[in-house]
Scaffold this active site. Sequence first.
Site, PDB file in Angstrom:
ATOM      1  N   LYS A  57      54.555 -40.850 -45.584  1.00 28.20           N
ATOM      2  CA  LYS A  57      55.289 -41.583 -46.614  1.00 28.20           C
ATOM      3  C   LYS A  57      55.179 -40.855 -47.950  1.00 28.20           C
ATOM      4  O   LYS A  57      56.166 -40.495 -48.557  1.00 28.20           O
ATOM      5  CB  LYS A  57      54.708 -42.995 -46.768  1.00 28.20           C
ATOM      6  CG  LYS A  57      54.425 -43.717 -45.482  1.00 28.20           C
ATOM      7  CD  LYS A  57      55.655 -44.293 -44.841  1.00 28.20           C
ATOM      8  CE  LYS A  57      55.264 -45.179 -43.658  1.00 28.20           C
ATOM      9  NZ  LYS A  57      56.405 -45.783 -43.006  1.00 28.20           N
TER      10      LYS A  57
ATOM     11  N   TRP B 175      52.997 -54.578 -39.318  1.00 29.36           N
ATOM     12  CA  TRP B 175      51.919 -53.611 -39.108  1.00 29.36           C
ATOM     13  C   TRP B 175      50.563 -54.291 -38.981  1.00 29.36           C
ATOM     14  O   TRP B 175      49.721 -53.881 -38.174  1.00 29.36           O
ATOM     15  CB  TRP B 175      51.930 -52.544 -40.208  1.00 29.36           C
ATOM     16  CG  TRP B 175      53.233 -51.833 -40.199  1.00 29.36           C
ATOM     17  CD1 TRP B 175      54.253 -51.943 -41.103  1.00 29.36           C
ATOM     18  CD2 TRP B 175      53.720 -50.954 -39.167  1.00 29.36           C
ATOM     19  NE1 TRP B 175      55.332 -51.185 -40.713  1.00 29.36           N
ATOM     20  CE2 TRP B 175      55.033 -50.567 -39.531  1.00 29.36           C
ATOM     21  CE3 TRP B 175      53.180 -50.465 -37.978  1.00 29.36           C
ATOM     22  CZ2 TRP B 175      55.799 -49.709 -38.739  1.00 29.36           C
ATOM     23  CZ3 TRP B 175      53.937 -49.608 -37.199  1.00 29.36           C
ATOM     24  CH2 TRP B 175      55.234 -49.242 -37.580  1.00 29.36           C
TER      25      TRP B 175
ATOM     26  N   ASP C 245      45.024 -50.534 -44.507  1.00 30.46           N
ATOM     27  CA  ASP C 245      46.086 -49.588 -44.167  1.00 30.46           C
ATOM     28  C   ASP C 245      46.880 -49.369 -45.448  1.00 30.46           C
ATOM     29  O   ASP C 245      47.546 -50.272 -45.937  1.00 30.46           O
ATOM     30  CB  ASP C 245      46.966 -50.203 -43.074  1.00 30.46           C
ATOM     31  CG  ASP C 245      48.209 -49.363 -42.781  1.00 30.46           C
ATOM     32  OD1 ASP C 245      48.416 -48.315 -43.442  1.00 30.46           O
ATOM     33  OD2 ASP C 245      48.977 -49.776 -41.887  1.00 30.46           O
TER      34      ASP C 245
END
Lengths: 359, 359
Positions: free
Chosen positions: A193, A101, A169
């Site tokens: 999530k 990511w 993030d």
Amino acid sequence: MRVANFNGGPGALPLEVLEEAARDMLDWRGSGMSVMENSHRGKEVIAMMAEAEADLKALLGLDEEWAVIFCQGGASLQFAMIALNFAGPGGHCDYINTGLWATKAYKEAKICGAKPRLAASSEDDDFTYIPEVFDFDPEAKYVYLTANNTVRGTQWSTFPKAPAPLIADMSSEFLSRSIDLSRFALIYAGAQKNVGPAGLTVVALRREMADRARLDVPNMLSYPVYIKHQSMYNTPPVWSVYVAGLTCKWIRNTIGGLKAMTELNQAKAETLYRAIDDSGGFYRGTAKSSSRSLMNVTFRLPRVELNDKFKKESAGTGLVGLGGHRSVGGLRASLYNAVTLADVQTLVEFMAEFKRKNG
Amino acid sequence: MRVANFNGGPGALPLEVLEEAARDMLDWRGSGMSVMENSHRGKEVIAMMAEAEADLKALLGLDEEWAVIFCQGGASLQFAMIALNFAGPGGHCDYINTGLWATKAYKEAKICGAKPRLAASSEDDDFTYIPEVFDFDPEAKYVYLTANNTVRGTQWSTFPKAPAPLIADMSSEFLSRSIDLSRFALIYAGAQKNVGPAGLTVVALRREMADRARLDVPNMLSYPVYIKHQSMYNTPPVWSVYVAGLTCKWIRNTIGGLKAMTELNQAKAETLYRAIDDSGGFYRGTAKSSSRSLMNVTFRLPRVELNDKFKKESAGTGLVGLGGHRSVGGLRASLYNAVTLADVQTLVEFMAEFKRKNG
């Protein structure tokens, strides 16, 4: 029958939240409509969104220096928004690369015309650890990191002191533990999530950071535009904010707040890591011990073919989502907020039985 | 108690769709999870999204030359995506200005560095009509229009023959009537009017149009990226696609297809316009008769103070969302797909009674 959901994301949502959402479906708050059918300019939706914002700020311990906004497009759109708002063409920015990511965020900054640089990376050891030494660019407009790496199962325990505004993030660990946010200028999380459905990205940023944003970006990519319009420059993703709001209330009222949530998540992770570490090498954690994630527990079996057997048999007993990320394989149990300690205990029992049969 | 929902968007959803969504909430398709908790990489969600795409293509009558993709960010993000993908810095493009949304699209193209130009506008008469004369730029990379103007209550009946690929914002009329799409290169719709929850934008575009897209745009703004990854470059808004899919099935199975939907929507609009036109001037439609929208019926009362009274009293009897757009005031009844003919008849009865008391 409900299963134990160890999906990497979208992940489990609290049963109580789903039950309330189902009950509200035809008539939300006495409006005679679903929350999805209410006007976003109506006072009920405006109040609901303000509540969700206030609950998020309270859980995160954020004061008036911070704004919380609701975006769309997931982390992947944030990759672009961050570079466009805070670096711009030719603008320097630092990235700490802890895996897939962070790499994507770095590449997106390049596409946006910025000049990203790696201040640190753990690629030399397959992203199995969190770096501790950094080479920061004094000209960088910001420093970017991924707080928790879902793919490799690593997580920052102490965040670096950066010379530029720190951006994180937090998608896969958002609201899962108490964090001192004083070092950060902006954090964000794809909701799918720990907080709600896919299609919502929660962003918390300091107002002084927003004041630094470039003004030549499209409206829907501009942080100041979201702040100015209380996330209603256009129609926001009302349903997703609604579910996220219910989840915040669940953390506060059912779990007992973010401190209690942290303790529960620690207990869940410890239970599973102990089962791995005490398996005599049958189960092997893939992340370095000091960098282990509380959210995504990655592990492997002694023979590759056992991974598929494990996935299949665990799914057969109602333990779902235990395959590793498609880019690395292996096994992974994601222990997001709505995964219960009982779910983890059932998994640990399954693991003991599986080892007995295949060890 | 359910109300009659005339909201301008987000708007009414079919009762059957909401009931199914509530039933599915804890255990979708036997997965033991909500659709929101399923992995987007799992075969169930992949199949659900493929079904939604196929159903949309079937309803719209699109062949293999077309791709249907699922985006986020509403029409406002499409404003930027269209300019970035198909015009780019300095690129010419034509806009037909029929009101607020077309104006916003035009302005966003400027922010994106393109050189938009007005090929026609109805601003000279307060956007109460659809233009019929156009001055197209031979260098334009595309021609852009808004098929239905929710604010002013106007709608195109015949679309222009443009010298460049024709792009249309169909947000507020999507799937409400049969349209010959042979003239179009790209159409899109924010889902929250006729198809599903806010937070989903459905885009249908010709593959040859996608081939013309610039490649220097961020991934989440690139049409070819969405096509290449079947709308799964990152986590898509699964819940919203799911509800949109249910709505497509409802149009097909409960209503009987897009032709039947068209006829029903015509009957609804005719019922309401007749009540307006036969009111002896008490109710006055604000759009020119030849440009009237089937979806958004805008009207006014003889005295300004009656508008508020009308809104308040109608809401009190369970007819909600009848205020005009905040930028123009007056009254508006949005007759999206899920609004029933019975809802419209109830409204017409209320209007007759209101006129009797206040006329």
